[in-house]
Design a protein around this motif. Structure first.
Motif: not given
Length: 638
Positions: A204-219
């Protein structure tokens, strides 16, 4: 180390001592969560007066030890080790999903040789089946055994193992079966090469193409910290974020693979249902609120607001504010709770790190399937069990656990006898243990009108015991803190369904409402009811606040743009029920202040608080249901 003198803690390995002073040694098999195997030999170092290099991960430091970590001798040894690891490794980096974040790729460039002396045919290994989540290309495997140790020590199932000997050694599962674990996806992060990768993420993608944001799991109620990787406006994958106090560096499979639900079956625009032919017409927010101004403001308008325990804290606070203003015109109903106000934030909760550090003698699972209800906490307790003489007892319901435990009974009355000391063998463990933990599950809590009666009953016998209620939803503790009432009216009213899931109960009561508002991010059966459909944002599209199981306030982060015309839950409610700003004294807008000073607010009573219910209770046994055994609240983990 390299002619520099350091002071270090005793009885640790050379690799850990170097890590503590900021010197990073290459490694493949070593991992902080796992036991030490020492089979990759990549972390070789030179020790003075020793003829051969030693593996730093299995060698303890000694006083006045002289270590060389980048001498020519060590560099040549690492080159030879890498050359042997790459003998049968395929040259498929351009098509490998691990490329760009591969430890073997990085270390081959940093420590490897520029050429290879090997000219024979490479050996290949048959790919293994691990289920629909993990993709295997075992020819890339370097037999570091991280996945073997993770499955055995943390996941608690003997799935992976080593087959054959010598150059023919390979990782396999002995028999073809599913990697049946709630945290199986973590082997994707543990694998230092591209042998184990994510199937949904493939190509689907390469790591250098991705943007990152912090979040939390709500499951679930743990609130694990995560990284959300997204490309343009699509979420590509979710990775764990290290937090030693909550989830360490592991997350559940629900947290890792839930992101595809952000795309499918979404509600993106406002719909108004035509009562004549039951067809929906597309509308706008502006037209909707112009038509609803007179509708909501009518004196005869009465509402029933349904929600579940996954609603964010800001929305719950505004729901409470609505109740304070129009108490007689609105009823609130939590579809996850049978009894009203059974726990009103009266008991302080322990930190997860305190639980893991102190649970070393006795633990009791009281109607709690920790493996399904809080898989991360279960993994940390399992890891603790490996290093201590922890005794575990299961009361209330049977389940498949990966922690060795003793099943006691299905009857709640027998548990009371154990507390009172009338079951000699098990009661002796209570009296002898200094630290004892009781995990109360959702299945048991729903059978009790006032859970604090049980807690007070146990505390009378064992004042030093630690009791924790395990919730199954992301904001259960925040909802208990608000103390929401039970719905009991069947009059013709207007129903507001706020982010609820499909249940048989809602289908049976839907006929009692003349109009309905469905405020949801996804389509449900309530689309068939007359009324309005309003689109809401998901946790990936907005900043939602939650209280996890230890009453820690955390927030998701907006990673992508909201889907079409969707809005936040509390924003929609504020538009429907718009109140003047003179009500600041009726509620506390700053949740952080309340968390930091719990003693000040612990005595706040509502009109139907738990303290009043406790006074009305005659005896403990009247609050119990004896007839039926407890059943699991979660049938399917996914």
């Amino acid at each position: 180390i390299n002619n520099l003198e350091f002071f270090s803690k005793a009885s640790i390995s050379i690799l850990e001592a170097c890590k503590n002073v900021g010197i990073t040694l290459p490694r493949f098999c070593y991992h902080e969560l796992l036991s030490i195997s020492g089979n990759c030999r990549m972390c070789l170092v030179e020790i003075e007066n020793q003829e051969k290099p030693v593996a730093s991960c299995v060698t303890e430091i000694d006083s006045n030890m002289c270590i060389g970590v980048d001498s020519p001798f060590v560099k040549k040894a690492r080159q030879n080790v890498l050359e042997s690891l790459l003998l049968n490794h395929p040259l498929d980096c351009p098509i490998c999903d691990q490329a760009g974040e591969c430890d073997l790729q990085d270390q081959a460039k940093e420590f490897g040789n520029s050429h290879s002396r090997f000219f024979y045919s490479k050996q290949t290994v048959e790919d293994k089946y691990c289920g629909p989540l993990i993709k295997t290309i075992m020819t890339r495997c370097i037999s570091c055994t991280r996945c073997v140790r993770f499955a055995d020590e943390i996941a608690g199932i003997n799935f992976f193992g080593t087959l054959n000997r010598g150059v023919n050694t390979e990782i396999g599962s002995y028999v073809i079966k599913l990697f049946d674990s709630e945290i199986s996806g973590n082997v994707i992060d543990l694998c230092p090469v591209g042998a184990l990768t994510s199937k949904p993420y493939a190509f689907k993608s390469r790591p250098w193409e991705l943007k990152v944001s912090d979040s939390i799991d709500v499951t679930d109620s743990i609130g694990s910290n995560i990284y959300v990787n997204y490309k343009e406006n699509n979420i590509i994958r979710i990775l764990p974020k290290s937090n030693s106090e909550i989830n360490d560096i592991i997350i559940s499979d629900k947290a890792r693979f839930c992101y595809d639900g952000n795309t499918y079956s979404r509600i993106g625009t406002v719909y108004v249902k035509n009562t004549v032919d039951n067809s929906y017409t597309v509308s706008t927010w502006k037209d909707l609120f112009l038509n609803l101004n007179s509708f909501v403001g009518k004196a005869s308008s009465k509402f029933v607001l349904f929600f579940n325990e996954d609603i964010d804290l800001d929305t719950l606070i505004y729901i409470k504010k609505i109740k304070n203003f129009i108490n007689t015109k609105i009823s609130l109903f939590n579809i996850n709770t049978i009894y009203k106000n059974r726990n009103l934030f009266l008991q302080p909760s322990m930190q997860l790190s305190d639980v893991v550090n102190n649970i070393d003698e006795l633990s009791i699972f009281l109607g709690c399937n920790l493996k399904l209800e809080a898989s991360i906490l279960n993994a940390r307790v399992k890891f603790k069990y490996k290093n201590t003489f922890l005794k575990n007892f299961v009361i209330g319901n049977t389940f498949d656990t990966n922690i060795p435990s003793t099943f006691v009974c299905l009857n709640i009355v027998t548990f009371l006898k154990i507390i009172e000391g009338r079951c000699i063998q098990i009661s002796q463990n209570f009296f002898r243990s200094v630290t004892c933990f009781i995990f109360i599950g959702k299945a048991f809590a729903d059978r009790i009108k006032t859970l604090n009666n049980i807690i007070n009953f146990i505390k009378n016998f064992y004042p030093n015991i630690f009791i924790s209620e395990i919730s199954i939803s992301s904001n259960s503790d925040g909802l208990r803190w608000l103390g929401i009432n039970k719905f009991g009216s069947k009059k013709k009213r207007t129903g507001i369904f706020l982010g609820i899931k499909e249940t048989n109960f809602l289908q049976s009561i839907a006929i009692f409402f003349k109009d309905c508002f469905l405020i949801s991010s996804h389509k449900t059966f309530l689309n068939l009811l007359p009324g309005f459909i309003l689109p809401a944002k998901t946790m990936f599209e907005s900043d939602y606040k939650y209280l996890n199981i230890e009453h820690r306030p955390q927030s998701t982060k907006s990673s992508i743009i909201n889907f079409l015309e969707s809005r936040k839950y509390d924003t929609i409610l504020k538009s429907l029920f718009n109140f003047p700003k003179k009500d600041s004294s009726l509620w506390y807008n700053h949740i952080i202040e309340l968390i930091n000073y719990p003693d000040i607010f612990s005595s706040i009573d509502s009109k139907k608080s738990l303290l009043v219910l406790l006074e009305k209770e005659i005896s403990l046994k009247e609050t119990l249901v004896f007839k039926y055994p407890i059943k699991d609240r979660i049938k399917n983990f996914y």
